[in-house]
Design an enzyme around this catalytic site. Structure first.
Site, PDB file in Angstrom:
ATOM      1  N   ASN A  13       4.517   2.497  -3.295  1.00  0.00           N
ATOM      2  CA  ASN A  13       4.273   1.553  -4.533  1.00  0.00           C
ATOM      3  C   ASN A  13       4.474   2.566  -5.698  1.00  0.00           C
ATOM      4  O   ASN A  13       3.967   3.474  -5.922  1.00  0.00           O
ATOM      5  CB  ASN A  13       2.770   1.030  -4.365  1.00  0.00           C
ATOM      6  CG  ASN A  13       2.549  -0.125  -5.035  1.00  0.00           C
ATOM      7  OD1 ASN A  13       1.430  -0.451  -5.230  1.00  0.00           O
ATOM      8  ND2 ASN A  13       3.596  -0.997  -5.549  1.00  0.00           N
ATOM      9  N   CYS A  74      -4.668  -2.392 -10.462  1.00  0.00           N
ATOM     10  CA  CYS A  74      -3.651  -1.884  -9.258  1.00  0.00           C
ATOM     11  C   CYS A  74      -4.214  -0.719  -8.883  1.00  0.00           C
ATOM     12  O   CYS A  74      -4.528   0.264  -9.194  1.00  0.00           O
ATOM     13  CB  CYS A  74      -2.392  -1.507 -10.078  1.00  0.00           C
ATOM     14  SG  CYS A  74      -1.117  -0.944  -8.965  1.00  0.00           S
ATOM     15  N   CYS A 199       0.502  -2.165  -1.086  1.00  0.00           N
ATOM     16  CA  CYS A 199      -0.490  -2.788  -2.359  1.00  0.00           C
ATOM     17  C   CYS A 199      -2.157  -2.322  -1.984  1.00  0.00           C
ATOM     18  O   CYS A 199      -2.425  -2.708  -1.275  1.00  0.00           O
ATOM     19  CB  CYS A 199      -0.388  -4.198  -2.418  1.00  0.00           C
ATOM     20  SG  CYS A 199      -1.160  -5.005  -3.698  1.00  0.00           S
TER      21      CYS A 199
HETATM   22  N1  LIG Z   1       0.794  -7.095  -8.792  1.00  0.00           N
HETATM   23  C1  LIG Z   1      -0.412  -7.159  -8.749  1.00  0.00           C
HETATM   24  C2  LIG Z   1      -1.167  -6.095  -9.268  1.00  0.00           C
HETATM   25  C3  LIG Z   1      -0.806  -4.746  -8.727  1.00  0.00           C
HETATM   26  C4  LIG Z   1      -1.456  -4.451  -7.287  1.00  0.00           C
HETATM   27  C5  LIG Z   1      -0.849  -3.029  -6.827  1.00  0.00           C
HETATM   28  N2  LIG Z   1       0.497  -2.849  -6.484  1.00  0.00           N
HETATM   29  C6  LIG Z   1      -1.912  -2.428  -6.315  1.00  0.00           C
HETATM   30  O1  LIG Z   1      -1.645  -1.242  -5.552  1.00  0.00           O
HETATM   31  O2  LIG Z   1      -3.116  -3.041  -6.080  1.00  0.00           O
HETATM   32  C7  LIG Z   1      -1.056  -8.318  -9.442  1.00  0.00           C
HETATM   33  O3  LIG Z   1      -0.253  -8.572 -10.816  1.00  0.00           O
HETATM   34  O4  LIG Z   1      -2.072  -9.049  -9.249  1.00  0.00           O
END
Ligand SMILES: N[C@@H](CCC[C@H](N)C(=O)O)C(=O)O
EC number: 5.1.1.7
Length: 260
Positions: A13, A74, A199
């Site tokens: 990520n 995030c 994620c």
């Molecule tokens: N895209 C998500 C927030 C990001 C999540 C992220 N990659 C993680 O590691 O938690 C959103 O907008 O909800």
């Protein structure tokens, strides 16, 4: 304007990091953020993160998805930001910082493994075929057959845009149990509008969902993402989870200058 940027990744990520302690970054320029994250016209990343000063804690985290919009927490980005703060000399081996979902505590060791305390989860919604919760960001969690060949983008996007989650939408995690306390996970991310390699808030939701539905009794769970392994540990009473920690590698990739 010329920006010095740093690229970091946490289990694949990936994020553009900018030291914004001088407050020079145009924070409302959605098009600029989207362009910097663009993999063909910009640096290329799933998101962009600003490190800013805060009067009460070590630093502030400001997170944007690759679509250019500021978003919720995030987990992998938070872990990468801790590694970035260490590299800048803002912290040594532990950090207290503020993000959109509140205060976070983290540690980083000399191998670049970052353990990040996530927000407590006090509400988990359990449905027949899926579980939903907010781990800093909203997450739908669903067990599927044939995860390796599953069309994460197509099915993830249809759930994200379905009536279930309204205008805000949700991130969507597809899961396959592979051992007593180990799960394979693939995630469709809101704001990237595609599958990402990992994620952090997503695997946190998966670990809690697997525990609360009795798929594991463990309170330390291993999650295999497309980009590597993460661990999530927690304490819980019923469906209230606290001392939730997300642990895994956070790695510097390269540094550069970009003119905009
Ligand atoms: N895209 C998500 C927030 C990001 C999540 C992220 N990659 C993680 O590691 O938690 C959103 O907008 O909800």
């Amino acid at each position: 304007m010329q920006y010095t940027f740093y690229k970091y990744q946490g289990t694949g990520n990936d994020f553009v990091m900018i030291d914004n302690r001088n407050n020079l970054f145009p924070k409302n320029d959605t098009k600029l953020v989207a362009r910097l994250c663009d993999r063909k016209f910009g640096i290329g990343a799933d998101g962009l993160i600003l490190l800013e000063n805060d009067k009460d804690v070590d630093f502030r985290m400001v997170y944007y998805n690759s679509d250019g919009n500021e978003s919720s927490m995030c987990g992998n980005g938070g872990r990468c930001l801790v590694a970035f703060a260490k590299m800048l000399g803002v912290i040594d081996d532990e950090a207290n910082f503020i993000a959109t979902d509140g205060l976070h505590y983290a540690t980083v060791n000399d191998k670049g493994i970052v353990s990040l305390q996530m927000k407590d989860v006090n509400s988990v919604s359990i449905y027949e075929h899926y579980v939903f919760m907010d781990t800093g960001s909203p997450h739908h969690v669903e067990i599927v057959e044939g995860l390796d060949t599953f069309d994460v983008k197509k099915v993830g996007s249809s759930i994200r845009y379905s009536g279930l989650y309204g205008d805000k939408g949700s991130n969507v995690n597809f899961v396959s149990p592979v051992g007593e306390n180990t799960f394979d996970v693939r995630t469709y991310e809101r704001g990237v509008e595609d599958e990402t390699l990992s994620c952090g808030t997503g695997v946190t939701a998966v670990a809690i969902a697997m525990n609360v539905t009795g798929k594991t009794n463990a309170n330390e769970v291993t999650l295999n993402t497309q980009g590597g392994e993460l661990k999530v540990s927690f304490k819980h009473e019923g469906d209230r989870f606290n001392d939730v920690f997300l642990t895994g590698p956070a790695t510097f990739v390269f540094k550069g200058e970009i003119e905009w």
